[in-house]
Design an enzyme around this catalytic site. Structure first.
Site, PDB file in Angstrom:
ATOM      1  N   LYS A 185       0.898  -1.367   0.170  1.00  0.00           N
ATOM      2  CA  LYS A 185       0.055   0.131   0.096  1.00  0.00           C
ATOM      3  C   LYS A 185       0.867   1.215   0.038  1.00  0.00           C
ATOM      4  O   LYS A 185       0.371   2.506  -0.377  1.00  0.00           O
ATOM      5  CB  LYS A 185      -0.651   0.164   1.282  1.00  0.00           C
ATOM      6  CG  LYS A 185      -1.522  -1.059   1.324  1.00  0.00           C
ATOM      7  CD  LYS A 185      -2.418  -0.990   2.840  1.00  0.00           C
ATOM      8  CE  LYS A 185      -3.154  -2.365   3.111  1.00  0.00           C
ATOM      9  NZ  LYS A 185      -3.674  -2.486   4.387  1.00  0.00           N
ATOM     10  N   GLY A 186       1.991   1.026   0.527  1.00  0.00           N
ATOM     11  CA  GLY A 186       2.823   2.315   0.837  1.00  0.00           C
ATOM     12  C   GLY A 186       2.989   3.429  -0.355  1.00  0.00           C
ATOM     13  O   GLY A 186       3.150   4.561  -0.103  1.00  0.00           O
ATOM     14  N   ASP A 223       7.428   2.652  -2.268  1.00  0.00           N
ATOM     15  CA  ASP A 223       7.581   3.794  -1.480  1.00  0.00           C
ATOM     16  C   ASP A 223       9.128   4.042  -0.897  1.00  0.00           C
ATOM     17  O   ASP A 223       9.503   5.174  -0.869  1.00  0.00           O
ATOM     18  CB  ASP A 223       6.697   3.719  -0.244  1.00  0.00           C
ATOM     19  CG  ASP A 223       6.855   2.241   0.582  1.00  0.00           C
ATOM     20  OD1 ASP A 223       7.523   1.496   0.251  1.00  0.00           O
ATOM     21  OD2 ASP A 223       6.003   2.165   1.628  1.00  0.00           O
ATOM     22  N   ASP A 236      14.844  -0.400   0.877  1.00  0.00           N
ATOM     23  CA  ASP A 236      15.384  -0.665   2.200  1.00  0.00           C
ATOM     24  C   ASP A 236      16.587  -1.530   2.027  1.00  0.00           C
ATOM     25  O   ASP A 236      17.745  -1.374   1.203  1.00  0.00           O
ATOM     26  CB  ASP A 236      14.413  -1.114   3.127  1.00  0.00           C
ATOM     27  CG  ASP A 236      14.819  -1.117   4.543  1.00  0.00           C
ATOM     28  OD1 ASP A 236      15.546  -0.296   4.966  1.00  0.00           O
ATOM     29  OD2 ASP A 236      14.431  -2.107   5.310  1.00  0.00           O
ATOM     30  N   PHE A 238      13.643   4.650  10.852  1.00  0.00           N
ATOM     31  CA  PHE A 238      12.314   4.169  10.376  1.00  0.00           C
ATOM     32  C   PHE A 238      11.511   5.337  10.231  1.00  0.00           C
ATOM     33  O   PHE A 238      10.929   6.386  11.062  1.00  0.00           O
ATOM     34  CB  PHE A 238      11.510   3.197  11.698  1.00  0.00           C
ATOM     35  CG  PHE A 238      10.390   2.705  10.975  1.00  0.00           C
ATOM     36  CD1 PHE A 238      10.671   1.446  10.165  1.00  0.00           C
ATOM     37  CD2 PHE A 238       9.061   3.050  11.460  1.00  0.00           C
ATOM     38  CE1 PHE A 238       9.464   0.933   9.652  1.00  0.00           C
ATOM     39  CE2 PHE A 238       8.090   2.532  10.645  1.00  0.00           C
ATOM     40  CZ  PHE A 238       8.288   1.319   9.943  1.00  0.00           C
ATOM     41  N   VAL A 239      10.882   5.826   8.953  1.00  0.00           N
ATOM     42  CA  VAL A 239      10.244   6.848   8.615  1.00  0.00           C
ATOM     43  C   VAL A 239       8.610   6.433   8.329  1.00  0.00           C
ATOM     44  O   VAL A 239       8.286   5.672   7.836  1.00  0.00           O
ATOM     45  CB  VAL A 239      10.925   7.859   7.665  1.00  0.00           C
ATOM     46  CG1 VAL A 239      12.129   8.221   7.917  1.00  0.00           C
ATOM     47  CG2 VAL A 239      10.698   6.785   6.146  1.00  0.00           C
ATOM     48  N   ASP A 246       3.842   3.515   6.744  1.00  0.00           N
ATOM     49  CA  ASP A 246       2.960   3.278   7.872  1.00  0.00           C
ATOM     50  C   ASP A 246       3.734   2.753   9.002  1.00  0.00           C
ATOM     51  O   ASP A 246       4.955   2.410   8.635  1.00  0.00           O
ATOM     52  CB  ASP A 246       1.944   2.407   7.835  1.00  0.00           C
ATOM     53  CG  ASP A 246       2.508   0.744   7.450  1.00  0.00           C
ATOM     54  OD1 ASP A 246       3.404   0.635   6.641  1.00  0.00           O
ATOM     55  OD2 ASP A 246       1.936  -0.102   8.322  1.00  0.00           O
TER      56      ASP A 246
HETATM   57  P1  5GP Z   1      12.914  -4.020   1.393  1.00  0.00           P
HETATM   58  O1  5GP Z   1      12.389  -5.183   0.777  1.00  0.00           O
HETATM   59  O2  5GP Z   1      13.799  -3.003   0.471  1.00  0.00           O
HETATM   60  O3  5GP Z   1      13.558  -4.273   2.750  1.00  0.00           O
HETATM   61  O4  5GP Z   1      11.676  -3.300   1.912  1.00  0.00           O
HETATM   62  C1  5GP Z   1      11.067  -2.539   1.373  1.00  0.00           C
HETATM   63  C2  5GP Z   1       9.838  -2.204   2.125  1.00  0.00           C
HETATM   64  O5  5GP Z   1       9.931  -2.243   3.576  1.00  0.00           O
HETATM   65  C3  5GP Z   1       9.042  -0.896   1.994  1.00  0.00           C
HETATM   66  O6  5GP Z   1       8.349  -1.072   0.846  1.00  0.00           O
HETATM   67  C4  5GP Z   1       8.255  -0.655   3.206  1.00  0.00           C
HETATM   68  O7  5GP Z   1       7.142  -1.170   3.232  1.00  0.00           O
HETATM   69  C5  5GP Z   1       9.002  -1.378   4.384  1.00  0.00           C
HETATM   70  N1  5GP Z   1      10.207  -0.269   4.840  1.00  0.00           N
HETATM   71  C6  5GP Z   1      11.371  -0.422   4.900  1.00  0.00           C
HETATM   72  N2  5GP Z   1      11.890   0.585   5.491  1.00  0.00           N
HETATM   73  C7  5GP Z   1      11.013   1.450   6.138  1.00  0.00           C
HETATM   74  C8  5GP Z   1      10.775   2.594   6.842  1.00  0.00           C
HETATM   75  O8  5GP Z   1      11.654   3.228   7.196  1.00  0.00           O
HETATM   76  N3  5GP Z   1       9.351   3.073   7.022  1.00  0.00           N
HETATM   77  C9  5GP Z   1       8.142   2.350   6.685  1.00  0.00           C
HETATM   78  N4  5GP Z   1       7.153   2.744   7.186  1.00  0.00           N
HETATM   79  N5  5GP Z   1       8.475   1.171   6.033  1.00  0.00           N
HETATM   80  C10 5GP Z   1       9.643   0.753   5.624  1.00  0.00           C
HETATM   81 MG    MG Z   2       6.263  -1.387   0.877  1.00  0.00          MG
END
Ligand code: 5GP
Ligand code: MG
Length: 191
Positions: free
Chosen positions: A44-45, A100, A103, A152-153, A159
């Site tokens: 949803k982000g 969004d 990470d 963490f934002v 969210d």
């Molecule tokens: P990745 O697979 O790149 O580790 O994760 C990406 C997903 O993790 C993003 O789409 C998001 O949903 C979540 N995520 C990673 N860091 C943050 C953060 O700082 N804040 C929030 N709200 N979600 C995050």
């Molecule tokens: Mg996400």
């Protein structure tokens, strides 16, 4: 009291976000000028970001959605529950995959691979935020809004426990909010 009191500090204001999205939309408009393409938004982000972004791209495009929820219980770091767009939204298309935040990179890497498997002609990636310090797999976004420090934002679609997506800016949550939720996310660097 509104939930804005839970925000420790604002990282990107509404005005900063608007200005950056104008630039990013300009880059995308030039990159896709003579091509039909499909924007695939990761729910949803990325819903807030994608809604603002596409309205500043004045060329033909189609919009589709993919839903990805990750299970981060420590046992299956890469497990993703994914709901894909229908095949004809992807087959033979140039896809711009929009999320969004980038990470560890695991989510986008997996989605990119699966969308290519489903017959996309090309997949490029566009993220609102990029946290390069956290990358676990080698992946760079083709287009990105802002780099963000390892915090963490929330806000602008992002969210914490389902909340704060409707904040119009991006902020860091107060430590007390994580503690009240029994979550240490805001404190020490995560593994
Ligand atoms: P990745 O697979 O790149 O580790 O994760 C990406 C997903 O993790 C993003 O789409 C998001 O949903 C979540 N995520 C990673 N860091 C943050 C953060 O700082 N804040 C929030 N709200 N979600 C995050
Ligand atoms: Mg996400």
């Amino acid at each position: 009291m509104t939930f804005e009191a839970d925000i420790e500090r604002v990282l990107f204001s509404e005005n900063e976000i608007r200005a950056r999205i104008d630039q990013l939309a300009g880059e995308l408009t030039r990159a896709y000028a003579d091509r039909d393409f499909t924007v695939v938004s990761v729910l949803k982000g990325s819903c807030v970001f994608v809604a603002d972004l596409i309205r500043r791209i004045p060329i033909p495009l189609e919009l589709a959605f993919v839903a990805a929820s990750s299970y981060r219980d420590g046992t299956q770091p890469e497990a993703l529950d994914v709901i894909f767009p229908s095949g004809n939204e992807i087959q033979g298309r140039d896809v711009l995959l929009v999320d969004d935040i980038l990470d560890t990179g695991r989510t986008l890497k997996r989605l990119r691979y699966e969308i290519i498997e489903r017959g996309a002609r090309e997949v490029k990636t566009c993220v609102f935020l990029d946290k390069p310090a956290r990358r676990a797999v080698p992946l760079q976004a083709d287009f990105r809004g802002f780099d963000v420090e390892d915090l963490f934002v929330v806000g602008y679609g992002l969210d914490f426990a389902g909340r704060y997506r409707n904040l119009p800016y991006v902020g860091a949550l107060r430590e007390s909010v994580f503690q009240a939720a029994g979550d240490r996310r805001g404190a020490a660097p995560r593994a």
